[in-house]
Design a protein around this motif. Structure first.
Motif: not given
Length: 78
Positions: A10-12, A39-40, A44-47, A71-72
């Motif tokens: 997840d980046g962490e 699905d993941i 995610l929370e917006p932004f 996501c760009e």
């Protein structure tokens, strides 16, 4: 059928799949990874930052593929 494991980054933190899925082919594992990422991403929370969101797919011999969510966002022009 082959056993594939889907480790989520997840980046962490890395969540290691201990159970895996019995799938017919590598192509089936690719599809499962793509669907899992979608699905993941829906959760995610917006932004929220999704930098580094990935699924590492492995089998008994090691890493098979890495599916990465990108996501760009367009930056508004001032």
């Amino acid at each position: 059928m082959s056993q594939f494991y889907f480790d989520i980054w997840d980046g962490e933190a890395l969540v290691v799949d201990e159970e895996g899925l019995d799938l017919a082919s590598r192509r089936a594992a690719e599809v499962e990874a793509a669907l899992s990422l979608a699905d993941i991403a829906k959760q995610l929370e917006p932004f929220a930052s999704s930098d580094g969101l990935a699924i590492n797919v492995r089998d008994a011999s090691g890493l098979v593929l890495r599916a990465i969510f990108v996501c760009e966002r367009d930056q508004p022009v001032n």
